[in-house]
Design an enzyme around this catalytic site. Sequence first.
Site, PDB file in Angstrom:
ATOM      1  N   LEU A   1       4.030   2.677   0.043  1.00  0.00           N
ATOM      2  CA  LEU A   1       4.264   1.393  -0.613  1.00  0.00           C
ATOM      3  C   LEU A   1       4.736   0.361   0.406  1.00  0.00           C
ATOM      4  O   LEU A   1       5.493   0.685   1.333  1.00  0.00           O
ATOM      5  CB  LEU A   1       5.324   1.557  -1.702  1.00  0.00           C
ATOM      6  CG  LEU A   1       4.947   2.494  -2.853  1.00  0.00           C
ATOM      7  CD1 LEU A   1       6.008   2.446  -3.938  1.00  0.00           C
ATOM      8  CD2 LEU A   1       3.585   2.139  -3.423  1.00  0.00           C
TER       9      LEU A   1
ATOM     10  N   GLY B   1       3.939   6.982  -0.345  1.00  0.00           N
ATOM     11  CA  GLY B   1       2.778   6.632  -1.178  1.00  0.00           C
ATOM     12  C   GLY B   1       1.461   7.021  -0.515  1.00  0.00           C
ATOM     13  O   GLY B   1       0.468   7.281  -1.210  1.00  0.00           O
TER      14      GLY B   1
ATOM     15  N   ASN C   1       8.886  11.099   1.957  1.00  0.00           N
ATOM     16  CA  ASN C   1      10.135  10.849   2.686  1.00  0.00           C
ATOM     17  C   ASN C   1      11.041   9.849   1.970  1.00  0.00           C
ATOM     18  O   ASN C   1      11.935   9.265   2.586  1.00  0.00           O
ATOM     19  CB  ASN C   1       9.814  10.315   4.092  1.00  0.00           C
ATOM     20  CG  ASN C   1       9.080   8.982   4.042  1.00  0.00           C
ATOM     21  OD1 ASN C   1       8.273   8.762   3.159  1.00  0.00           O
ATOM     22  ND2 ASN C   1       9.369   8.100   4.976  1.00  0.00           N
ATOM     23  N   GLU C   2      10.832   9.629   0.669  1.00  0.00           N
ATOM     24  CA  GLU C   2      11.532   8.571  -0.054  1.00  0.00           C
ATOM     25  C   GLU C   2      13.046   8.582   0.157  1.00  0.00           C
ATOM     26  O   GLU C   2      13.671   7.535   0.314  1.00  0.00           O
ATOM     27  CB  GLU C   2      11.233   8.655  -1.562  1.00  0.00           C
ATOM     28  CG  GLU C   2       9.900   8.088  -1.985  1.00  0.00           C
ATOM     29  CD  GLU C   2       8.720   8.987  -1.660  1.00  0.00           C
ATOM     30  OE1 GLU C   2       8.922  10.099  -1.136  1.00  0.00           O
ATOM     31  OE2 GLU C   2       7.585   8.571  -1.942  1.00  0.00           O
TER      32      GLU C   2
END
Length: 304
Positions: A111, A156, A179-180
């Site tokens: 994202l 994303g 890896n958020e």
Amino acid sequence: MEALRKIGQTGGCLVSRALSASLHRRQTGAVPLLLLQQKRYYADPGSYVQVVRDTVYEDIAVVKMNRKPVNGLNKDFLTELNITLEKLENNASYRGVILTSANPGVFSAGLDITEMYQKSPEYTSAFWRSLQDFWMRLYSTNLATVAAINGHSPAGGCLMALSCDYRVMAQGKFTIGLNEVQLGIVAPFWFQELMIRTCGERETEKALQLGTLYSPEEALKVGVVDEIVPLEDVTSVARERLIKWLQIPDHARVLSKQMGRHQLREKLHSKQEEDIAFFTNFITKDAIQKSIGRYLEGLKNRKK
Ligand code: CO8
């Protein structure tokens, strides 16, 4: 049962699509070539997505993501990807898609983080909806899909790759994973469930809590990707694998895919508004905004 009945209804027209595509190949006398042969199909001026039709297997579309510099997924790009896929689905001459990047070194950076920073709740909601809508289409499309991962693929980017039917990744110093948490945010349930379906609960638990970015070799080992090949071979190998997928009668392949994927797609569909509300509420919190701001700053300063 109702869900399966609906899926079954799509089977009939797919049989005729499969037959007409194989008839076309017989008429043109097309044979598999090792080299990828493509002709440009369409790319509107200023668009972020290029679609190229394979000249031999004309039922294959290569969809190249081209939002510079790193294919960051903003609302417009996600909407364009969704519309592109919808057009391909509605064009009976296509049966398969290779999803790849036109930007060297990066499949997608995930994202566009600036879309989640200092934006109004209304914009944030619309942005998240555009991701959900694209994901639901990509994950459950009747087209056969292969990701040709020719570079980094965090967050994303990894989600898109995991949503395809098969993943071929380039060897080299690239990474892939969800890896958020490294940004101080949390992968939503549908990211998590997709990862669990791909590489199991324990691996997902560790990877999501740590925000693991895998090397191509590690990704292969845990099943995040299906194959790793030299960078220059990624698209041609993806094409060979897709051709194998397309040798299966469409109605059987599609029914099998939908039986496996329908449930997760429907889960998000039925909770779409709840998921948007959760995301918007979460991302606009002061503490989360600070965390995202710091991560963005870190990205900018990385090379200084
Ligand atoms: N969004 C916005 N800008 C980005 C992003 C991004 N995801 N990634 C990179 N950029 C920018 C950089 O800041 C840089 O900008 P500038 O040129 O102005 O300095 C430019 O793009 C080029 O980046 P790099 O120089 O870093 O390019 P490299 O080729 O060296 O590296 C990488 C490419 C490896 C992709 C690297 O840029 C990177 O690690 N980017 C960050 C990737 C990332 O962490 N993405 C996570 C996005 S979050 C997500 O997808 C899911 C969110 C789910 C939220 C759920 C909440 C409930």
